[in-house]
Design a protein around this motif. Structure first.
Motif, mmCIF file in Angstrom:
data_model
loop_
_atom_site.group_PDB
_atom_site.id
_atom_site.type_symbol
_atom_site.label_atom_id
_atom_site.label_comp_id
_atom_site.label_asym_id
_atom_site.label_seq_id
_atom_site.Cartn_x
_atom_site.Cartn_y
_atom_site.Cartn_z
ATOM 1 N N ALA A 193 -8.366 1.782 -8.055
ATOM 2 C CA ALA A 193 -8.429 3.242 -7.895
ATOM 3 C C ALA A 193 -9.135 3.890 -9.084
ATOM 4 O O ALA A 193 -9.899 4.853 -8.913
ATOM 5 C CB ALA A 193 -7.022 3.809 -7.741
ATOM 6 N N PHE A 232 2.306 1.821 -3.427
ATOM 7 C CA PHE A 232 1.295 2.287 -4.379
ATOM 8 C C PHE A 232 0.998 3.774 -4.207
ATOM 9 O O PHE A 232 0.706 4.471 -5.192
ATOM 10 C CB PHE A 232 0.008 1.485 -4.228
ATOM 11 C CG PHE A 232 -1.109 2.012 -5.091
ATOM 12 C CD1 PHE A 232 -1.039 1.923 -6.476
ATOM 13 C CD2 PHE A 232 -2.217 2.626 -4.512
ATOM 14 C CE1 PHE A 232 -2.054 2.430 -7.274
ATOM 15 C CE2 PHE A 232 -3.228 3.124 -5.311
ATOM 16 C CZ PHE A 232 -3.151 3.033 -6.695
ATOM 17 N N GLU A 233 1.070 4.281 -2.983
ATOM 18 C CA GLU A 233 0.781 5.695 -2.758
ATOM 19 C C GLU A 233 1.732 6.595 -3.542
ATOM 20 O O GLU A 233 1.396 7.731 -3.857
ATOM 21 C CB GLU A 233 0.847 6.021 -1.265
ATOM 22 C CG GLU A 233 -0.301 5.436 -0.458
ATOM 23 C CD GLU A 233 -1.662 5.838 -0.995
ATOM 24 O OE1 GLU A 233 -1.854 7.038 -1.276
ATOM 25 O OE2 GLU A 233 -2.532 4.955 -1.135
ATOM 26 N N VAL A 267 -2.754 7.938 -11.399
ATOM 27 C CA VAL A 267 -4.137 7.572 -11.715
ATOM 28 C C VAL A 267 -4.951 8.827 -11.986
ATOM 29 O O VAL A 267 -5.749 8.882 -12.927
ATOM 30 C CB VAL A 267 -4.757 6.762 -10.552
ATOM 31 C CG1 VAL A 267 -6.243 6.526 -10.803
ATOM 32 C CG2 VAL A 267 -4.024 5.435 -10.382
ATOM 33 N N HIS A 268 -4.732 9.858 -11.186
ATOM 34 C CA HIS A 268 -5.428 11.127 -11.407
ATOM 35 C C HIS A 268 -5.067 11.710 -12.766
ATOM 36 O O HIS A 268 -5.928 12.245 -13.481
ATOM 37 C CB HIS A 268 -5.076 12.112 -10.293
ATOM 38 C CG HIS A 268 -5.694 13.468 -10.467
ATOM 39 N ND1 HIS A 268 -7.046 13.704 -10.310
ATOM 40 C CD2 HIS A 268 -5.134 14.663 -10.827
ATOM 41 C CE1 HIS A 268 -7.298 14.978 -10.541
ATOM 42 N NE2 HIS A 268 -6.158 15.588 -10.850
ATOM 43 N N ARG A 299 0.014 6.668 -6.987
ATOM 44 C CA ARG A 299 -1.413 6.998 -7.024
ATOM 45 C C ARG A 299 -1.690 8.295 -7.803
ATOM 46 O O ARG A 299 -2.690 8.381 -8.530
ATOM 47 C CB ARG A 299 -1.986 7.112 -5.617
ATOM 48 C CG ARG A 299 -3.481 7.392 -5.607
ATOM 49 C CD ARG A 299 -3.990 7.600 -4.198
ATOM 50 N NE ARG A 299 -4.118 6.362 -3.456
ATOM 51 C CZ ARG A 299 -5.177 5.556 -3.524
ATOM 52 N NH1 ARG A 299 -6.193 5.875 -4.319
ATOM 53 N NH2 ARG A 299 -5.223 4.458 -2.810
ATOM 54 N N ARG A 307 -4.098 -2.551 -7.583
ATOM 55 C CA ARG A 307 -4.470 -1.367 -6.811
ATOM 56 C C ARG A 307 -4.797 -0.195 -7.722
ATOM 57 O O ARG A 307 -5.732 0.586 -7.455
ATOM 58 C CB ARG A 307 -3.342 -0.992 -5.832
ATOM 59 C CG ARG A 307 -3.166 -1.990 -4.696
ATOM 60 C CD ARG A 307 -2.012 -1.624 -3.781
ATOM 61 N NE ARG A 307 -1.764 -2.689 -2.827
ATOM 62 C CZ ARG A 307 -2.375 -2.799 -1.643
ATOM 63 N NH1 ARG A 307 -3.275 -1.892 -1.294
ATOM 64 N NH2 ARG A 307 -2.093 -3.800 -0.836
ATOM 65 N N ALA A 308 -4.050 -0.046 -8.818
ATOM 66 C CA ALA A 308 -4.327 1.028 -9.776
ATOM 67 C C ALA A 308 -5.677 0.811 -10.448
ATOM 68 O O ALA A 308 -6.441 1.757 -10.667
ATOM 69 C CB ALA A 308 -3.220 1.104 -10.819
ATOM 70 N N SER A 327 -12.696 5.987 -8.950
ATOM 71 C CA SER A 327 -12.850 7.338 -9.486
ATOM 72 C C SER A 327 -14.015 7.416 -10.468
ATOM 73 O O SER A 327 -14.801 8.363 -10.448
ATOM 74 C CB SER A 327 -11.549 7.777 -10.178
ATOM 75 O OG SER A 327 -11.665 9.085 -10.694
ATOM 76 N N CYS A 353 0.832 -1.200 0.000
ATOM 77 C CA CYS A 353 0.000 0.000 0.000
ATOM 78 C C CYS A 353 0.868 1.253 0.000
ATOM 79 O O CYS A 353 0.581 2.220 -0.718
ATOM 80 C CB CYS A 353 -0.933 0.003 1.209
ATOM 81 S SG CYS A 353 -2.063 1.406 1.263
#
Length: 291
Positions: free
Chosen positions: A68, A17-18, A24-25, A21, A64-65, A72, A14
């Protein structure tokens, strides 16, 4: 060495992944983004990128991506409509294969081609690479599980289950949203998640053929060919990433990996490289090379 973050053997999936992250945005805004796992064989690249998709704690960056992105997309009232498609490409000995298509138990080889009618939009791509429309994170995880069974792995001195190919997992996200002026805006973003084959120096390369007969020699020759192709493409990737800011010629054409990802290594693309290292003193030379 220049780097942005350092994680230890005690860091969680985790936490790693942060770091990525924010990409992803960017994808949701219509940009391309790429994440590479780069390093010596046996240092945890596949664990970092894929992990164990059935275990929440050990899931890697890819699952995880995916989650996410769908979180969204699920935000109420944000998007008028959306579509997500996934592809999974393997590059083994400079040959392309589709990990999501069955052909006599193996993925079929693909050729690189240029879409002349849409060259400004797509550039170089894997011809006939299948794209699967997905509606949920569960759909994508099912595709990943299928691809994991088909990826080429082999035993080397450094790693019993070494990945002998580069794998490029791509998510294409198309969204439509209504602006404050009442207009509908469409954007398409791509997220490339790349699990590279492990590098190996010659003196620690796969098995010796001495005294093993013709079969052992043939196996040794095959492993040596794999090693040379892997190291050549990784060398080219390193040149492309670090030569980009300069005015020097960037040798994208020197390997299939960099040629396919040419548009994803610079320009408007966001790129993150995760270097995986071994704690062993025997791997100091490879670790320094990776950094």
């Amino acid at each position: 060495y220049h780097f942005d973050s350092v994680y230890t053997s005690y860091s969680t999936q985790c936490e790693v992944f942060e770091t990525v992250r924010p990409l992803v945005h960017e994808v949701m805004q219509g940009f391309e983004a790429t994440v590479f796992a780069y390093g010596q064989t046996g240092t945890g690249k596949t664990h970092t990128m894929e992990g164990e998709i059935v275990c929440e704690e050990k899931k890697g960056i890819i699952p995880r991506a995916v989650e996410a992105i769908f979180e969204s997309l699920g935000e109420k009232g944000k998007y008028v409509s959306s579509a997500v498609s996934a592809s999974y490409l393997e590059i083994y000995n400079e040959e392309l294969s589709d990990l999501l298509t069955e052909a006599r138990g193996r993925a079929r080889s693909r050729e690189i081609a240029r879409d002349r009618a849409r060259s400004r939009e797509t550039g170089v791509y894997a011809h006939n690479l299948s794209e699967h429309e997905v509606c949920s994170a569960a759909d994508v995880l099912g595709l990943i599980a299928r691809a994991q069974e088909r990826r080429r792995v082999g035993e080397t001195r450094m790693n019993k289950h070494s990945s002998r190919s580069h794998c490029v997992f791509t998510l294409t996200v198309t969204t439509r949203e209504t602006t404050s002026e009442g207009m509908t805006m469409e954007s398409t973003g791509k997220l490339h998640l790349v699990d590279l084959a492990g590098s190996e120096c010659a003196k620690t390369a796969a098995g010796s053929a001495a005294g093993g007969g013709s079969g052992a020699h043939a196996a040794h020759d095959a492993r040596e060919r794999e090693r040379k192709n892997i190291n050549q493409s990784l060398l080219t990737l390193g040149r492309d990433v670090f030569l980009f800011p300069s005015q020097a010629r960037i040798p994208y054409r020197d390997s299939k990996l960099t040629r396919l990802l040419q548009e994803s290594l610079g320009g408007r693309c966001k790129t993150v490289v995760i270097a995986t290292l071994s704690p062993s003193q025997l791997a100091v030379e490879e670790s320094a090379s990776t950094l």
